[in-house]
Design a protein around this motif. Structure first.
Motif, mmCIF file in Angstrom:
data_model
loop_
_atom_site.group_PDB
_atom_site.id
_atom_site.type_symbol
_atom_site.label_atom_id
_atom_site.label_comp_id
_atom_site.label_asym_id
_atom_site.label_seq_id
_atom_site.Cartn_x
_atom_site.Cartn_y
_atom_site.Cartn_z
ATOM 1 N N GLU A 231 -16.123 36.004 32.920
ATOM 2 C CA GLU A 231 -17.296 36.847 33.131
ATOM 3 C C GLU A 231 -18.540 36.010 33.402
ATOM 4 O O GLU A 231 -19.306 36.280 34.333
ATOM 5 N N LYS A 232 -18.731 34.960 32.603
ATOM 6 C CA LYS A 232 -19.937 34.141 32.726
ATOM 7 C C LYS A 232 -19.926 33.268 33.985
ATOM 8 O O LYS A 232 -20.992 32.901 34.493
ATOM 9 N N SER A 233 -18.746 32.925 34.461
ATOM 10 C CA SER A 233 -18.674 32.035 35.627
ATOM 11 C C SER A 233 -18.561 32.790 36.940
ATOM 12 O O SER A 233 -18.451 32.175 38.008
ATOM 13 N N GLU A 234 -18.601 34.111 36.856
ATOM 14 C CA GLU A 234 -18.522 34.925 38.083
ATOM 15 C C GLU A 234 -19.667 34.561 39.020
ATOM 16 O O GLU A 234 -20.835 34.580 38.651
ATOM 17 N N GLY A 235 -19.312 34.205 40.231
ATOM 18 C CA GLY A 235 -20.306 33.879 41.247
ATOM 19 C C GLY A 235 -20.802 32.447 41.208
ATOM 20 O O GLY A 235 -21.582 32.031 42.071
ATOM 21 N N VAL A 236 -20.382 31.674 40.212
ATOM 22 C CA VAL A 236 -20.806 30.270 40.116
ATOM 23 C C VAL A 236 -19.963 29.424 41.068
ATOM 24 O O VAL A 236 -18.746 29.590 41.153
ATOM 25 N N ALA A 237 -20.594 28.527 41.797
ATOM 26 C CA ALA A 237 -19.869 27.627 42.692
ATOM 27 C C ALA A 237 -19.040 26.665 41.855
ATOM 28 O O ALA A 237 -19.579 25.829 41.118
ATOM 29 N N VAL A 238 -17.725 26.779 41.937
ATOM 30 C CA VAL A 238 -16.832 25.972 41.103
ATOM 31 C C VAL A 238 -16.952 24.501 41.472
ATOM 32 O O VAL A 238 -16.870 24.135 42.647
ATOM 33 N N PHE A 239 -17.168 23.670 40.490
ATOM 34 C CA PHE A 239 -17.300 22.215 40.671
ATOM 35 C C PHE A 239 -18.355 21.865 41.737
ATOM 36 O O PHE A 239 -18.214 20.896 42.477
ATOM 37 N N GLY A 240 -19.395 22.674 41.813
ATOM 38 C CA GLY A 240 -20.447 22.389 42.772
ATOM 39 C C GLY A 240 -20.117 22.757 44.203
ATOM 40 O O GLY A 240 -20.841 22.378 45.126
ATOM 41 N N GLY A 241 -19.038 23.500 44.397
ATOM 42 C CA GLY A 241 -18.668 23.935 45.746
ATOM 43 C C GLY A 241 -17.763 22.950 46.457
ATOM 44 O O GLY A 241 -17.558 21.815 46.035
ATOM 45 N N GLU A 242 -17.226 23.406 47.572
ATOM 46 C CA GLU A 242 -16.246 22.605 48.315
ATOM 47 C C GLU A 242 -16.919 21.547 49.180
ATOM 48 O O GLU A 242 -17.850 21.833 49.928
ATOM 49 N N LYS A 243 -16.450 20.337 49.078
ATOM 50 C CA LYS A 243 -16.874 19.231 49.932
ATOM 51 C C LYS A 243 -15.855 18.974 51.031
ATOM 52 O O LYS A 243 -16.200 18.723 52.182
ATOM 53 N N PHE A 244 -14.566 19.034 50.667
ATOM 54 C CA PHE A 244 -13.479 18.815 51.626
ATOM 55 C C PHE A 244 -12.472 19.953 51.523
ATOM 56 O O PHE A 244 -12.032 20.298 50.419
ATOM 57 N N ALA A 245 -12.096 20.502 52.662
ATOM 58 C CA ALA A 245 -11.028 21.493 52.683
ATOM 59 C C ALA A 245 -9.688 20.776 52.544
ATOM 60 O O ALA A 245 -9.527 19.655 53.031
ATOM 61 N N PRO A 246 -8.719 21.406 51.894
ATOM 62 C CA PRO A 246 -7.407 20.761 51.770
ATOM 63 C C PRO A 246 -6.743 20.586 53.138
ATOM 64 O O PRO A 246 -6.874 21.437 54.028
ATOM 65 N N LEU A 247 -6.040 19.501 53.319
ATOM 66 C CA LEU A 247 -5.221 19.316 54.504
ATOM 67 C C LEU A 247 -4.043 20.283 54.457
ATOM 68 O O LEU A 247 -3.663 20.763 53.382
ATOM 69 N N PRO A 248 -3.420 20.579 55.602
ATOM 70 C CA PRO A 248 -2.201 21.395 55.573
ATOM 71 C C PRO A 248 -1.132 20.744 54.694
ATOM 72 O O PRO A 248 -1.123 19.518 54.505
ATOM 73 N N ALA A 249 -0.220 21.546 54.159
ATOM 74 C CA ALA A 249 0.760 21.062 53.181
ATOM 75 C C ALA A 249 1.580 19.891 53.704
ATOM 76 O O ALA A 249 1.805 18.915 52.983
ATOM 77 N N ASP A 250 2.039 19.967 54.957
ATOM 78 C CA ASP A 250 2.869 18.875 55.470
ATOM 79 C C ASP A 250 2.059 17.593 55.627
ATOM 80 O O ASP A 250 2.573 16.484 55.421
ATOM 81 N N GLU A 251 0.780 17.724 55.957
ATOM 82 C CA GLU A 251 -0.079 16.539 56.065
ATOM 83 C C GLU A 251 -0.347 15.943 54.689
ATOM 84 O O GLU A 251 -0.416 14.719 54.530
ATOM 85 N N ARG A 252 -0.498 16.801 53.692
ATOM 86 C CA ARG A 252 -0.724 16.298 52.334
ATOM 87 C C ARG A 252 0.469 15.454 51.870
ATOM 88 O O ARG A 252 0.298 14.371 51.303
ATOM 89 N N ARG A 253 1.660 15.952 52.133
ATOM 90 C CA ARG A 253 2.860 15.211 51.723
ATOM 91 C C ARG A 253 2.992 13.907 52.515
ATOM 92 O O ARG A 253 3.444 12.884 51.972
ATOM 93 N N LYS A 254 2.585 13.932 53.756
ATOM 94 C CA LYS A 254 2.673 12.722 54.579
ATOM 95 C C LYS A 254 1.746 11.635 54.025
ATOM 96 O O LYS A 254 2.110 10.457 53.943
ATOM 97 N N VAL A 255 0.536 12.043 53.644
ATOM 98 C CA VAL A 255 -0.404 11.069 53.069
ATOM 99 C C VAL A 255 0.132 10.550 51.729
ATOM 100 O O VAL A 255 0.104 9.343 51.452
ATOM 101 N N ALA A 256 0.630 11.455 50.895
ATOM 102 C CA ALA A 256 1.172 11.044 49.591
ATOM 103 C C ALA A 256 2.345 10.092 49.765
ATOM 104 O O ALA A 256 2.481 9.114 49.024
ATOM 105 N N ALA A 257 3.188 10.371 50.760
ATOM 106 C CA ALA A 257 4.357 9.512 51.000
ATOM 107 C C ALA A 257 3.948 8.109 51.403
ATOM 108 O O ALA A 257 4.660 7.131 51.122
ATOM 109 N N ALA A 258 2.815 7.972 52.062
ATOM 110 C CA ALA A 258 2.328 6.643 52.442
ATOM 111 C C ALA A 258 1.643 5.944 51.277
ATOM 112 O O ALA A 258 1.806 4.726 51.085
#
Length: 700
Positions: A231-258
Motif C-alpha cells: 500500500e505504501k509503495s504504490e506508485g513509488v519508482a522501484v529502485f529509483g526507476g529503470e536505467k537499463f531494460a533487460p535484454l531478450p532471454a536468449d541474449e541474456r543466456r549468451k552473455v552469461a555463457a561468456a
C-alpha cells in the motif's frame, strides 16, 4: 514481495484433521514444515522454531519441561523429527547463574550440551537461548522479506509501531546469542500482551501457547507487513526507476555463457567453484535500476543473507544499451582483483586479535545489468541457495527503499558475525570435500551403459554432470534415475548430435550457464558397424568417421576453448576401443575411426599440456551389458562373425580374454574416474585398456 498480485498473501495451510492426534513435538514439526515450505516466510536453512513440551525424564520417570528447537544447520522446511535438539528447560534456566556478561556470552554455547535431554545427538544452535527464554510454549523465528524490509529501514522502530501497534514490539540490532535471549525474555516480561517482536536488521519472532495459534500469528503478521508495504509503495519508482531494460532471454543466456567460465577461472584458484545463473523478474528489475549500484554497495542486512552472499556483491561493468561483451570480458580481471583488495581491506579494518585468518576474498554474487545475477560457490546447491538469499535481499531493499531508507548492517557488526569464532568452529567441522567436489563434467553418450555409469561415478565423488546424448527418451530416463539419487542440482541433460558444430557449441554454452564451465570431458558417444570391406558402403564409412572421429574432434575443440578461457586446467577422456589398437574382422570402418580417436587424443595431449589440460584414453572391449551399440543389428553381425548366437557372445568374449572375466560399464567408469581425478594429475597421453586382457591390444 516480488509478486505484486493480491494472490501473494500467505495461505493458511494448517489442517486440523492432519494435526489431530499429534503430540506437541509432532505438531512442532508439522508447523515447521508448513512455514518452511514457502520461501517468502524464511529462506533455506534460515529461521528456527521451537516448542516447550512436557516429557518423561528417562532418569527419574517424572514429568519435565523440555525445549524442542531446530538443531544447528537444519532447514525447517525439510527437517524431520531428528532435526530438533532437545534440552531440559530447568537446566537452561540454571545457565543464567553461570552467565558472566555479554563479553563472555560465547562461552555459554559450551554449556548447551550439558542441558541435553535423552542423549539427543543433535547439536543445539546458537539461537537456543532466544527460544528458551521466551515465556511461551511455541516460538517461531523466521526471515520473511516483508518483515526484514521493515527491520532494515533506518526508522524501523517507528514503522513497526505504525504497522503493528503494541502487538509486535521492536528490539535494536543485537548479534544472535545468549544476551539476545535475555533481551527477549525481558521484552516479554515488560510486554505480556505482545505476540512477537521485530529484530532490527534481522527478522521476526512470534509466539503463542498453542501450535496452531503460533503458526497463524506468524502468517498474519507477515501478511500484514506485506500488505502495508504494498500500500505504501504504490506508485513509488522501484529502485529509483529503470536505467537499463533487460535484454531478450536468449541474449541474456549468451552473455552469461561468456562471462561465467571467465569468472570461474579467476576465482577457482584454491578450490573449484560451481556457478548458478538467475534472471527472474525480481533480479532483472534490480540489476537494471538506477539505484542498484548504490544499494548493492550498502550490503545486506539479515545475517543469514550475508553469511551466504558475503556482505556485498560485485557489479560487472556491462552496458546492455550499448553492449561490448569483449570489453566486459577484458575488464573482469581488474574488477575481480579490485573486489579482492576491497575485501582484504575490510578484513584488516575489522579484524580482532583472535579473528580467524582471512577466507576466500572473492565475491559470491555478480550482478550484470540487463542480464541477471551469477553466483558461485563450492557446490551447485550452495550457489543456487546463495542466489535465493540475494533475491531475498533484493526484496528487502525494494520494500525498505520504497517506504523509508534502506540500511545494511554496520561493517563491524557484519564482520563480527562473518568471522565469529563460533561460525569458524562450525566451518572447521565441515566434512572433507569429495575428490571431484566443484568439478563439472560432460559425458557424451551419457544415456548409454558406459556413459551413465561414468556419470554416476563422477556424481558419487561430488561432481556436477551434464549428460549429452542424441536419444531424448533415454536421456530423460537417465536423468530421472541419477537426479533421484544425487539431487536435481547436480544433473543436467542436453540433447546433442556430436557431428553438429552448432549443436556442440550450444551444449557447451548451456553447460556454462548451468554450472559455470567445465573441467572433465568424457567423449563416449558411439556407434558400431560390422561389414566386410566389399560390403562397406561409403555412407557406412562416413557415418563411423563422422561420429567417432569428427564428433570427437568437435567436442574436444569446444572443450579446449572453454578450458583455456578458465585457465585452471582440466581432463579429457576418450572412450575408444580395443579395436583402435587391434584389428578385428569385418569392422574396418569402426576400427579405423577408433584408431583415429586414439591418435587425436595423442595430438591433444601435446597441445593441452602447457595449459594443464590432460588427455587420456580408455579402451574397453566387449562391454555388452547396458550398451546401446550391443543391441539390434550390431549384436547380430558380431554373433555371425564369430559363429555363435546372442546368448553365447558374452561368454565367447569372456573366454577370449586373458583373465576370463566379463567387462562391465562400471569397470570403464572406474578408469574414466582415475583419469578425471587428481590421483592421475601427472598422467597425459596415456591409454588404459579395460578388456580383461587382450594380447593384441597391449600398448607396448
Amino acid at each position: 514481495m516480488s509478486n505484486t498480485s493480491p494472490a501473494a498473501r500467505l495461505e493458511n495451510l494448517w489442517n486440523d484433521a492432519t494435526a489431530q492426534g499429534m503430540s506437541e513435538s509432532e505438531k512442532l514439526l508439522y508447523r515447521s514444515n508448513l512455514l518452511g515450505s514457502d520461501k517468502r516466510v524464511t529462506n533455506y536453512g534460515g529461521g528456527n522454531t521451537s516448542a516447550k513440551v512436557m516429557e518423561t525424564d528417562p532418569l527419574t520417570g517424572e514429568q519435565v519441561e523440555v525445549l524442542w528447537v531446530k538443531g544447528s544447520g537444519g532447514d525447517i522446511g525439510t527437517m524431520k523429527m531428528d532435526g530438533f535438539a532437545t534440552l531440559y528447560m530447568d537446566k537452561l534456566n540454571a545457565l543464567k547463574g553461570l552467565y558472566r556478561g555479554v563479553e563472555f556470552e560465547d562461552e555459554m554455547v559450551g554449556y548447551l550440551p550439558h542441558c541435553t535431554f535423552n542423549l539427543n545427538s543433535r547439536a543445539a544452535s546458537i539461537d537456543t537461548p532466544l527460544h528458551a527464554y521466551v515465556p511461551r510454549k511455541h516460538v517461531d523465528h523466521v526471515h520473511p522479506d516483508a518483515a526484514i524490509a521493515i527491520a532494515a529501514s533506518v526508522n524501523s522502530k517507528e514503522l513497526t509501531q505504525e504497522i503493528f501497534g503494541d502487538e509486535i514490539g521492536w528490539l535494536p540490532w543485537k548479534r544472535p546469542g545468549y544476551e539476545l535471549g535475555l533481551w527477549l525474555e525481558k521484552f516479554c516480561q515488560d510486554n505480556p500482551d505482545a505476540n512477537g517482536v521485530i529484530l532490527e536488521s534481522h527478522g521476526l519472532f512470534t509466539w503463542a501457547d498453542d501450535a496452531r495459534e503460533c503458526y497463524e500469528t506468524t502468517l498474519r503478521i507477515i501478511n500484514r507487513a506485506d500488505e502495508w508495504l504494498r500500500e505504501k509503495s504504490e506508485g513509488v519508482a522501484v529502485f529509483g526507476g529503470e536505467k537499463f531494460a533487460p535484454l531478450p532471454a536468449d541474449e541474456r543466456r549468451k552473455v552469461a555463457a561468456a562471462l561465467m567460465p571467465a569468472i570461474r577461472g579467476m576465482i577457482s584458484g584454491e578450490r573449484h567453484k560451481v556457478g548458478h545463473f538467475d534472471d527472474q523478474d525480481a533480479v532483472l528489475q534490480f540489476v537494471g535500476s538506477n539505484d542498484m549500484e548504490a544499494l548493492a554497495a550498502l550490503g545486506t542486512s539479515c545475517p543469514d543473507h550475508f553469511l551466504r552472499t558475503k556482505i556485498r556483491p560485485l557489479v560487472v561493468d556491462y552496458d546492455p544499451s550499448n553492449p561490448d561483451l569483449e570489453a566486459t570480458l577484458n575488464s573482469l580481471k581488474a574488477s575481480v582483483e579490485a573486489y579482492r583488495a576491497d575485501y582484504a581491506a575490510y578484513y584488516e579494518r575489522c579484524k580482532h586479535d583472535n579473528s580467524p585468518a582471512i577466507r576466500d576474498p572473492n565475491a559470491v554474487v555478480y550482478l550484470v545489468p540487463g542480464v541477471g545475477m551469477i553466483t558461485f560457490a563450492l557446490d551447485k546447491a550452495t550457489a543456487r541457495i546463495s542466489g535465493e538469499f540475494y533475491v531475498n535481499a533484493i526484496n528487502v531493499m525494494r520494500g525498505a527503499s520504497a517506504v523509508s531508507e534502506y540500511q545494511g548492517l554496520p561493517e563491524q557488526e557484519a564482520f563480527d558475525i562473518e568471522y565469529w569464532l563460533l561460525e569458524e568452529a562450525k566451518l572447521q567441522r565441515m566434512p572433507k570435500p569429495k575428490a571431484l567436489a566443484g568439478r563439472v563434467a560432460i559425458v557424451t553418450g551419457g544415456a548409454g551403459g558406459i556413459g551413465s555409469a561414468t556419470a554416476e561415478r563422477y556424481l558419487s565423488e561430488g561432481a556436477c554432470v551434464v549428460l549429452a546424448d542424441i536419444d531424448a527418451d533415454a536421456l530423460a530416463r537417465t536423468q530421472d534415475n541419477l537426479a533421484g539419487r544425487y539431487s536435481k542440482d547436480v544433473v543436467r541433460t542436453v540433447q546433442m548430435d556430436v557431428t553438429s558444430e552448432d549443436g556442440v557449441a550450444q551444449a557447451y554454452a548451456d553447460m556454462a550457464v548451468e554450472f559455470g564451465g567445465v573441467d572433465i570431458v568424457v567423449s563416449n558417444a558411439g556407434i558400431a558397424s560390422s561389414a566386410p570391406i566389399e560390403d562397406t558402403t561409403l555412407d557406412l564409412w562416413n557415418k563411423n568417421m563422422s561420429i567417432l572421429s569428427t564428433g570427437y574432434f568437435l567436442v574436444a575443440r569446444a572443450a579446449f576453448q572453454m578450458l583455456k578461457t578458465q585457465g585452471i586446467g582440466g581432463s579429457m577422456v576418450f572412450v575408444a576401443s580395443k579395436n583402435g589398437l587391434a584389428a578385428s574382422p569385418n569392422a574396418s570402418a569402426y576400427c579405423t575411426a577408433k584408431a583415429s580417436e586414439i591418435h587425436l587424443a595423442r595430438c591433444l595431449a601435446l597441445e593441452g599440456a602447457p595449459d594443464g589440460i590432460r588427455v587420456n584414453v580408455v579402451n574397453p572391449d566387449a562391454v555388452l551389458r547396458g550398451s546401446k551399440i550391443w543391441s539390434g543389428e550390431w549384436l547380430e553381425q558380431r554373433a555371425g562373425t564369430y559363429q555363435t548366437d546372442k546368448e553365447g557372445l558374452e561368454d565367447m568374449y569372456r573366454q577370449r580374454s586373458l583373465l576370463k572375466r566379463s567387462v562391465l560399464p562400471e569397470d570403464i567408469a572406474e578408469a574414466c574416474y582415475f583419469f578425471a581425478s587428481d590421483v592421475s594429475a601427472k598422467s597425459t597421453g596415456n591409454i588404459i585398456n579395460v578388456d580383461a586382457g587382450n594380447v593384441q591390444s597391449f600398448t607396448r
